[in-house]
Design a protein around this motif. Sequence first.
Motif, PDB file in Angstrom:
ATOM      1  N   LEU A 135      61.037  34.722  49.921  1.00 15.51           N
ATOM      2  CA  LEU A 135      60.981  33.795  50.631  1.00 15.51           C
ATOM      3  C   LEU A 135      60.080  32.398  50.060  1.00 15.51           C
ATOM      4  O   LEU A 135      60.176  31.365  50.605  1.00 15.51           O
ATOM      5  CB  LEU A 135      60.548  33.971  52.125  1.00 15.51           C
ATOM      6  N   LEU A 136      59.117  32.735  49.081  1.00 15.70           N
ATOM      7  CA  LEU A 136      58.373  31.880  48.534  1.00 15.70           C
ATOM      8  C   LEU A 136      59.342  30.924  47.402  1.00 15.70           C
ATOM      9  O   LEU A 136      60.043  31.542  46.596  1.00 15.70           O
ATOM     10  CB  LEU A 136      57.521  32.577  47.762  1.00 15.70           C
ATOM     11  N   THR A 137      59.193  29.564  47.643  1.00 17.16           N
ATOM     12  CA  THR A 137      60.073  28.828  46.659  1.00 17.16           C
ATOM     13  C   THR A 137      59.352  28.557  45.281  1.00 17.16           C
ATOM     14  O   THR A 137      60.072  28.761  44.348  1.00 17.16           O
ATOM     15  CB  THR A 137      59.961  27.381  47.505  1.00 17.16           C
ATOM     16  N   ASP A 138      57.970  28.609  45.339  1.00 24.42           N
ATOM     17  CA  ASP A 138      57.252  28.548  44.170  1.00 24.42           C
ATOM     18  C   ASP A 138      55.853  29.429  44.377  1.00 24.42           C
ATOM     19  O   ASP A 138      55.466  29.498  45.398  1.00 24.42           O
ATOM     20  CB  ASP A 138      57.072  27.067  43.873  1.00 24.42           C
ATOM     21  N   VAL A 139      55.049  29.779  43.244  1.00 24.28           N
ATOM     22  CA  VAL A 139      53.874  30.527  43.204  1.00 24.28           C
ATOM     23  C   VAL A 139      52.942  29.687  42.253  1.00 24.28           C
ATOM     24  O   VAL A 139      53.357  29.467  41.172  1.00 24.28           O
ATOM     25  CB  VAL A 139      53.920  31.814  43.192  1.00 24.28           C
ATOM     26  N   VAL A 140      51.794  29.326  42.670  1.00 22.67           N
ATOM     27  CA  VAL A 140      50.829  28.533  41.860  1.00 22.67           C
ATOM     28  C   VAL A 140      49.222  29.419  41.745  1.00 22.67           C
ATOM     29  O   VAL A 140      48.923  29.788  42.875  1.00 22.67           O
ATOM     30  CB  VAL A 140      50.773  27.115  42.158  1.00 22.67           C
ATOM     31  N   VAL A 141      48.627  29.511  40.913  1.00 21.01           N
ATOM     32  CA  VAL A 141      47.472  29.960  41.005  1.00 21.01           C
ATOM     33  C   VAL A 141      46.325  28.782  41.086  1.00 21.01           C
ATOM     34  O   VAL A 141      46.591  27.672  40.078  1.00 21.01           O
ATOM     35  CB  VAL A 141      47.061  30.829  39.486  1.00 21.01           C
ATOM     36  N   ALA A 142      45.309  28.883  41.811  1.00 15.95           N
ATOM     37  CA  ALA A 142      44.413  27.751  42.137  1.00 15.95           C
ATOM     38  C   ALA A 142      43.032  28.271  41.747  1.00 15.95           C
ATOM     39  O   ALA A 142      42.617  29.350  42.372  1.00 15.95           O
ATOM     40  CB  ALA A 142      44.445  27.124  43.485  1.00 15.95           C
ATOM     41  N   THR A 143      42.469  27.677  40.622  1.00 12.85           N
ATOM     42  CA  THR A 143      41.487  28.370  40.049  1.00 12.85           C
ATOM     43  C   THR A 143      40.328  27.323  39.593  1.00 12.85           C
ATOM     44  O   THR A 143      40.609  26.070  39.817  1.00 12.85           O
ATOM     45  CB  THR A 143      41.518  29.248  38.857  1.00 12.85           C
ATOM     46  N   ASP A 144      39.070  27.801  39.673  1.00  9.49           N
ATOM     47  CA  ASP A 144      37.941  26.742  38.973  1.00  9.49           C
ATOM     48  C   ASP A 144      37.653  26.962  37.641  1.00  9.49           C
ATOM     49  O   ASP A 144      36.664  26.365  37.279  1.00  9.49           O
ATOM     50  CB  ASP A 144      36.686  27.140  40.065  1.00  9.49           C
ATOM     51  N   ASP A 145      38.490  27.728  36.868  1.00  7.23           N
ATOM     52  CA  ASP A 145      38.107  27.894  35.627  1.00  7.23           C
ATOM     53  C   ASP A 145      39.208  27.617  34.461  1.00  7.23           C
ATOM     54  O   ASP A 145      40.316  28.264  34.838  1.00  7.23           O
ATOM     55  CB  ASP A 145      37.513  29.390  35.450  1.00  7.23           C
TER      56      ASP A 145
END
Length: 247
Positions: free
Chosen positions: A42-52
């Motif tokens: 069901l996910l259209t896209d996946v992204v990792v959100a990081t501080d590094d």
Amino acid sequence: MRILGVIPARFASTRLPGKPLVDIGGKSMVQRVLEQARGCELLTDVVVATDDQRIVDHVVGLGGRAVLTSAHHPSGTDRCHEAVGKVGSFDVVVNIQGDEPFIEPAQLNELCNALISSQCGIATLAQIVTDDRDLDDPGEVLITTDKRMNALYFSRCAIPFLRDAEEGPRHTRFRYLKHVGLYGYRADVLEQLVGLKPSALELAEGLEQLRWLENGFQVHVALTSHPSFCVDTPADLAEARRRAAAL
């Protein structure tokens, strides 16, 4: 409906520094989460959100998508919001814990369906408590709901309190629910949540979701039978490596 899965991945974990990049059976923590999330249909896209930047480079090297976000976000919700602003327009945002290397794609589907089918702008998951030890562990968050399965309260204490003094396991006398730390938000609701100030109940319990309830937002709770395992300490990491070796 366009649904974005966001995996917040902070490098500066207090109890396990560099947690997203630790090795678990030949794969990094963030790689395992990313691969599992990609299995959610069901996910259209996946992204990792990081501080590094090291995590960005690692994810991109794996063929994944990653964005660099502020190191000063107080919560994963705020990191998710910034990530959405960098990757495009979506109807729904799913906050996927970056420290659950064995998360089931089916569980993410359950969360997506819960949000889509409810009238609420926020959804989360819970499991039925089957062991009284969960009721006395401040690391577990308990939930009470109304008859429509909308959250009434989240607490680190066992709620409700059983007034009678009957002997035997408490979980057999009341259907206690423990929280599974996944959230889905409608994009317009997420925009409103990040503008809210910390609330009294949130500060008392150390639970961000109480801020939402105090400000009148409904949180729909769906039940899941899939196990949840977070890696937060060196002991958890050792267990994760044991589980990976057994796969």
